[in-house]
Design a protein around this motif. Structure first.
Motif, mmCIF file in Angstrom:
data_model
loop_
_atom_site.group_PDB
_atom_site.id
_atom_site.type_symbol
_atom_site.label_atom_id
_atom_site.label_comp_id
_atom_site.label_asym_id
_atom_site.label_seq_id
_atom_site.Cartn_x
_atom_site.Cartn_y
_atom_site.Cartn_z
ATOM 1 N N SER A 5 51.319 27.020 39.331
ATOM 2 C CA SER A 5 52.336 27.110 40.537
ATOM 3 C C SER A 5 51.229 27.955 41.644
ATOM 4 N N PRO A 6 51.505 27.631 42.835
ATOM 5 C CA PRO A 6 50.709 28.536 43.836
ATOM 6 C C PRO A 6 51.430 29.856 43.903
ATOM 7 N N LEU A 7 51.030 30.990 44.235
ATOM 8 C CA LEU A 7 51.640 32.272 44.390
ATOM 9 C C LEU A 7 51.263 33.156 45.790
ATOM 10 N N ASN A 8 52.310 33.406 46.770
ATOM 11 C CA ASN A 8 52.080 33.739 47.844
ATOM 12 C C ASN A 8 52.438 35.241 47.834
ATOM 13 N N SER A 9 53.190 35.703 46.992
ATOM 14 C CA SER A 9 53.736 37.347 46.987
ATOM 15 C C SER A 9 54.187 37.509 45.526
ATOM 16 N N LYS A 10 54.051 39.050 45.416
ATOM 17 C CA LYS A 10 54.500 39.507 44.025
ATOM 18 C C LYS A 10 55.923 38.838 43.905
ATOM 19 N N GLU A 11 56.522 39.079 44.691
ATOM 20 C CA GLU A 11 58.008 38.886 44.804
ATOM 21 C C GLU A 11 58.402 37.459 44.070
ATOM 22 N N GLU A 12 57.476 36.635 44.269
ATOM 23 C CA GLU A 12 57.839 35.127 43.765
ATOM 24 C C GLU A 12 57.664 35.102 42.102
ATOM 25 N N TYR A 25 48.133 30.305 40.708
ATOM 26 C CA TYR A 25 46.897 30.541 41.365
ATOM 27 C C TYR A 25 47.080 31.115 42.866
ATOM 28 N N ALA A 26 46.043 31.716 43.323
ATOM 29 C CA ALA A 26 46.152 32.166 44.619
ATOM 30 C C ALA A 26 44.639 32.745 45.223
ATOM 31 N N GLY A 27 44.513 32.715 46.450
ATOM 32 C CA GLY A 27 43.359 33.231 47.236
ATOM 33 C C GLY A 27 43.675 34.149 47.899
ATOM 34 N N VAL A 28 42.624 34.832 48.582
ATOM 35 C CA VAL A 28 42.977 35.912 49.616
ATOM 36 C C VAL A 28 42.387 35.322 50.909
ATOM 37 N N ILE A 29 43.111 35.744 51.963
ATOM 38 C CA ILE A 29 42.569 35.208 53.351
ATOM 39 C C ILE A 29 41.980 36.171 54.306
ATOM 40 N N SER A 41 39.095 32.380 50.962
ATOM 41 C CA SER A 41 38.491 32.334 49.622
ATOM 42 C C SER A 41 38.855 30.787 49.195
ATOM 43 N N ASN A 42 39.342 30.012 49.959
ATOM 44 C CA ASN A 42 39.812 28.717 49.624
ATOM 45 C C ASN A 42 40.046 28.029 50.853
ATOM 46 N N ARG A 43 40.233 26.672 50.453
ATOM 47 C CA ARG A 43 40.365 25.826 51.713
ATOM 48 C C ARG A 43 41.813 25.298 51.954
ATOM 49 N N ARG A 44 42.644 25.554 51.150
ATOM 50 C CA ARG A 44 44.105 25.602 51.314
ATOM 51 C C ARG A 44 44.569 26.207 52.729
ATOM 52 N N PRO A 45 45.662 25.655 53.387
ATOM 53 C CA PRO A 45 46.132 26.222 54.526
ATOM 54 C C PRO A 45 46.556 27.683 54.283
ATOM 55 N N TRP A 46 46.322 28.679 55.602
ATOM 56 C CA TRP A 46 46.403 29.784 55.437
ATOM 57 C C TRP A 46 47.454 30.372 54.922
ATOM 58 N N ARG A 48 49.661 29.077 52.375
ATOM 59 C CA ARG A 48 49.930 28.601 51.210
ATOM 60 C C ARG A 48 49.002 29.445 49.974
ATOM 61 N N ALA A 49 49.490 30.109 49.077
ATOM 62 C CA ALA A 49 48.872 30.456 47.930
ATOM 63 C C ALA A 49 47.774 31.421 48.154
ATOM 64 N N ASN A 50 47.984 32.159 49.008
ATOM 65 C CA ASN A 50 47.113 33.490 49.585
ATOM 66 C C ASN A 50 47.768 34.670 49.851
ATOM 67 N N PHE A 51 47.123 35.612 49.588
ATOM 68 C CA PHE A 51 47.355 36.952 49.526
ATOM 69 C C PHE A 51 46.576 37.558 50.818
ATOM 70 N N ASN A 52 47.170 38.577 51.437
ATOM 71 C CA ASN A 52 46.618 39.469 52.302
ATOM 72 C C ASN A 52 45.620 40.330 52.167
ATOM 73 N N SER A 53 45.441 40.733 51.044
ATOM 74 C CA SER A 53 44.454 41.527 50.301
ATOM 75 C C SER A 53 44.174 41.626 48.839
ATOM 76 N N LEU A 54 42.974 42.058 48.501
ATOM 77 C CA LEU A 54 42.956 42.117 46.962
ATOM 78 C C LEU A 54 43.973 43.035 46.116
ATOM 79 N N ASP A 55 44.257 44.039 47.015
ATOM 80 C CA ASP A 55 45.326 45.031 46.373
ATOM 81 C C ASP A 55 46.579 44.360 46.094
ATOM 82 N N GLU A 56 47.001 43.559 46.999
ATOM 83 C CA GLU A 56 48.309 42.830 46.751
ATOM 84 C C GLU A 56 47.965 41.683 45.739
#
Length: 90
Positions: A5-12, A25-29, A41-46, A48-56
């Motif tokens: 599953s893609p992951l957008n936030s820790k709440e999920e 799976y997830a990237g960072v935007i 970090s990846n070509r998926r839409p911004w 979807r499955a992207n975090f705003n920071s490495l810390d998140e």
């Protein structure tokens, strides 16, 4: 068979685990990840499955690991600068 599953936030995390997710799976935007440089970090839409920071992403990864699951950091852009590669390898 594993469910990915893609992951957008820790709440999920817990909701998706209850739904049967085995691997996340997830990237960072954008500039947040690459400093003043642009890119992703990846070509998926911004959104979807992207975090705003490495810390998140790290916070979410800790939650995923507490549940005995895996998370993959997705990097599949066409190219990276030397500075971006250094950040990825850290």
């Amino acid at each position: 068979m594993l469910i990915h599953s893609p992951l957008n936030s820790k709440e999920e995390v817990e909701v998706l685990i209850r739904a049967g997710t085995d691997v996340f799976y997830a990237g960072v935007i954008g500039a947040i990840f690459f400093g003043k440089e642009t890119g992703v970090s990846n070509r998926r839409p911004w959104v979807r499955a992207n975090f705003n920071s490495l810390d998140e992403l790290e916070e979410a990864a800790e939650m995923v690991h507490k549940h005995g699951r895996k998370i993959h950091f997705t990097i599949n852009e066409h190219f990276y600068t030397e500075k971006q590669i250094e950040i990825i390898l850290e």
